[in-house]
Structures are given as C-alpha cells and as structure tokens.
Design a protein around this motif. Structure first.
Motif, PDB file in Angstrom:
ATOM      1  N   GLN A  18       3.351   2.287   2.831  1.00 26.43           N
ATOM      2  CA  GLN A  18       4.624   1.577   3.060  1.00 26.43           C
ATOM      3  C   GLN A  18       5.735   2.026   2.114  1.00 26.43           C
ATOM      4  O   GLN A  18       6.879   1.561   2.247  1.00 26.43           O
ATOM      5  CB  GLN A  18       4.416   0.062   2.910  1.00 26.43           C
ATOM      6  CG  GLN A  18       3.325  -0.504   3.796  1.00 26.43           C
ATOM      7  CD  GLN A  18       3.558  -0.261   5.274  1.00 26.43           C
ATOM      8  OE1 GLN A  18       4.640  -0.529   5.789  1.00 26.43           O
ATOM      9  NE2 GLN A  18       2.559   0.270   5.967  1.00 26.43           N
TER      10      GLN A  18
ATOM     11  N   GLY B  81      -5.714   1.391   7.574  1.00 26.20           N
ATOM     12  CA  GLY B  81      -6.552   1.937   6.510  1.00 26.20           C
ATOM     13  C   GLY B  81      -7.324   3.162   6.967  1.00 26.20           C
ATOM     14  O   GLY B  81      -7.424   3.449   8.165  1.00 26.20           O
TER      15      GLY B  81
ATOM     16  N   GLY C 187       0.266  -1.211   8.237  1.00 27.78           N
ATOM     17  CA  GLY C 187      -0.305   0.115   8.062  1.00 27.78           C
ATOM     18  C   GLY C 187      -1.689   0.128   8.686  1.00 27.78           C
ATOM     19  O   GLY C 187      -2.120  -0.863   9.279  1.00 27.78           O
TER      20      GLY C 187
ATOM     21  N   GLY D 147       0.821  -1.211   0.000  1.00 25.78           N
ATOM     22  CA  GLY D 147       0.000   0.000   0.000  1.00 25.78           C
ATOM     23  C   GLY D 147       0.855   1.260   0.000  1.00 25.78           C
ATOM     24  O   GLY D 147       2.062   1.235   0.237  1.00 25.78           O
TER      25      GLY D 147
ATOM     26  N   LEU E 257       1.270  -9.779   4.300  1.00 22.82           N
ATOM     27  CA  LEU E 257       0.133  -9.431   5.159  1.00 22.82           C
ATOM     28  C   LEU E 257      -1.232  -9.718   4.544  1.00 22.82           C
ATOM     29  O   LEU E 257      -2.130 -10.244   5.204  1.00 22.82           O
ATOM     30  CB  LEU E 257       0.244  -7.953   5.505  1.00 22.82           C
ATOM     31  CG  LEU E 257      -0.566  -7.420   6.663  1.00 22.82           C
ATOM     32  CD1 LEU E 257      -0.171  -8.075   7.973  1.00 22.82           C
ATOM     33  CD2 LEU E 257      -0.399  -5.904   6.763  1.00 22.82           C
TER      34      LEU E 257
HETATM   35  N1  LIG Z   1      -4.148  -4.058   2.633  1.00 24.25           N
HETATM   36  C1  LIG Z   1      -3.239  -2.979   2.724  1.00 24.25           C
HETATM   37  C2  LIG Z   1      -2.325  -3.131   3.905  1.00 24.25           C
HETATM   38  O1  LIG Z   1      -1.276  -4.000   3.574  1.00 24.25           O
HETATM   39  C3  LIG Z   1      -1.869  -1.772   4.320  1.00 24.25           C
HETATM   40  O2  LIG Z   1      -0.943  -1.859   5.348  1.00 24.25           O
HETATM   41  C4  LIG Z   1      -3.040  -0.960   4.819  1.00 24.25           C
HETATM   42  C5  LIG Z   1      -2.879   0.516   4.658  1.00 24.25           C
HETATM   43  O3  LIG Z   1      -3.243   0.877   3.347  1.00 24.25           O
HETATM   44  P1  LIG Z   1      -2.521   1.974   2.499  1.00 24.25           P
HETATM   45  O4  LIG Z   1      -1.070   1.755   2.663  1.00 24.25           O
HETATM   46  O5  LIG Z   1      -2.931   1.775   1.067  1.00 24.25           O
HETATM   47  O6  LIG Z   1      -2.949   3.269   3.025  1.00 24.25           O
HETATM   48  O7  LIG Z   1      -4.179  -1.348   4.167  1.00 24.25           O
HETATM   49  C6  LIG Z   1      -4.025  -1.700   2.811  1.00 24.25           C
HETATM   50  O8  LIG Z   1      -5.274  -1.787   2.281  1.00 24.25           O
END
Ligand SMILES: N[C@@H]1[C@@H](O)[C@H](O)[C@@H](COP(=O)(O)O)O[C@@H]1O
Length: 249
Positions: free
Chosen positions: A44, A131, A129, A41, A66
């Motif tokens: 990261q 969301g 992370g 995402g 993950l």
């Molecule tokens: N599934 C991913 C995760 O791996 C990530 O850590 C988190 C944060 O999302 P983003 O990095 O797109 O903001 O949710 C996403 O949807």
C-alpha cells in the motif's frame, strides 16, 4: 473485475490512488460523505502516497481499518495502527472519524465494537492488498467466506507470518504474532468499490490464483472475481504469470 498493469510500483500506486480519489470524491458528491477502508503493508506504500497528494475533502471522510495483530504494542514497527497514523493520518487534514483496530484490548470486545460501527457506515471505497498466500486482509486460506461478523479473530498461517518477517517488519518468525483481528471477507465484499493494489514478483502466483482460478477459499482473494466493482492494480512483475494481459493505465 478490471485489471490494470502498470510499468512499476510507483506507477501502480499513482493509478490506484488516483482512482480511489475519484471514487471518494464521487461518494462525497452523491451523499455528502465517504466511508473508506484502508489497508496497510508494503503493497500500500505507493497507493497511500498518491492518495496523500489528492485534493480531497478529508473532513467528510470516515476511515475503517482492515486488520491488526493481536497483542502487538503500538510502538512496534510492525503495528498497523502505527503505520496508518505515521504514514497517512499525520499527513492529511483531520478526517471526520477514524476507526482504528486496537489489538491490545480484549479482541472479542474490539470485534464487537467495530462491527457495530461499520454496520452503521456502508463502505464506499475499500483499499486492499493480497498476501503471498492469497489472503485478503488477514483471512488466510482456507478463509471463512460465510461468517456474517464484520470483524473476527483469525489465526495467521506460517506463510503469512514468514512474509511479514521477510518484508522486514519483524526480526524473527517467533516475533510475528500468531493471531490478528481481521475484517471478514463478507464485510470487505459489501464495499461499493474495491481497489486492490498488488505490486511485486513475490505476488505473481497469488495474483494468478486470485484472477485465473475458480473462486475458492483456498485462494481467498479469488472472491473478488464476484465483486461488481473491483479493480486489480498490478505491475509488470506481479502480472507476469497471467495468461490474459490487460490494458496499461
Ligand atoms: N494484513 C496486511 C493487509 O492489510 C495487506 O493488504 C495484505 C498485503 O500484504 P503486504 O502489503 O504486506 O504485501 O496483507 C497484509 O498482511
């Protein structure tokens, strides 16, 4: 729970990646190898970028993944396997082992396969992370805090799917898969150390809910308050709604 607030996403990534590297080195010193979880995402980008520049004995590192969409082809720009392969694995020396989630095979069997593997590999460091809807991995609210299964099939809610579209990974909401394979909340919590990278003003409310609300599966990442070694790496935008400010790194 520790909170650090950086001036920018780039500084956040430097601090989070450097901290992850310290913990990975420590695991290798202590028991000759390190087991890590990598997230994907937008959040990261900078953390993984810093990790790429760290001097680490990658041949002693085993990687778990993950979460991944179910049914999304590897060639799709939003594939998390593609993300990890192109943005990370192609740029570091070979790891001891890489356990990516394949969202294109039988999902139940894939959860089983990975569950067996991760039970044999106690995790030293997890990069995660949060969301916009407060999810941890793809465990959208209300998240299952109780399942003992290391990986599970989850249904993605509309805020989660909309976030993925708005970030530019998909051209339309219809294109975003409705299901995914996600590491469970309990499995993530078993990690010895957790590095939670959360840049961007879009995450400010989720950060506040995660850190300042009571632990609840309506705010899945709030469970991290109960982890003995979890650090939230924020930037000034994602931290803007916090009533208690923390030290800058
Ligand atoms: N599934 C991913 C995760 O791996 C990530 O850590 C988190 C944060 O999302 P983003 O990095 O797109 O903001 O949710 C996403 O949807």
């Amino acid at each position: 729970m520790k909170i650090t607030i950086a001036k920018s996403p780039a500084e956040l990534g430097k601090a989070a990646g450097a901290r992850a590297a310290v913990l990975i080195r420590q695991a290798i010193t202590d028991h000759g190898k390190a087991n890590v979880i990598l997230a994907t995402g937008t959040s990261q980008f900078e953390t993984l970028n810093q990790l790429l520049h760290e001097d680490l004995d990658w041949g002693k590192v085993t990687m778990f993944h993950l979460d991944e969409y179910i049914g999304l082809p590897l060639a799709h720009p939003a594939s998390f396997r593609k993300y990890l392969q192109e943005r990370f694995l192609a740029k570091v020396p070979s790891l001891q082992a890489v356990h990516l989630i394949d969202g294109e095979v039988d999902a139940e069997a894939e959860c089983e396969r990975l569950g067996v593997l991760i039970r044999e590999h106690p995790i030293d460091v997890a990069l995660v992370g949060v969301g916009e809807n407060g999810h941890l991995a793809f465990n959208d609210p209300p998240a299952d805090f109780d399942t003992e299964r290391p990986y599970l099939i989850v249904t993605l809610d509309e805020p989660c799917r909309r976030q993925q579209m708005n970030e530019g990974w998909f051209a339309s909401l219809e294109e975003v898969p409705t299901q995914a394979i996600s590491m469970s909340v309990k499995q993530i919590m078993k990690s010895a150390h957790i590095i939670c990278s959360v840049p961007d003003a879009r995450k400010a409310q989720a950060v506040k809910n995660s850190l300042e609300q009571a632990v609840s599966n309506q705010f899945p990442a709030s469970i991290l308050q109960q982890h003995p070694s979890c650090t939230f790496f924020l930037d000034e935008s994602s931290a803007q709604l916090l009533s208690q400010k923390a030290s800058t790194p």
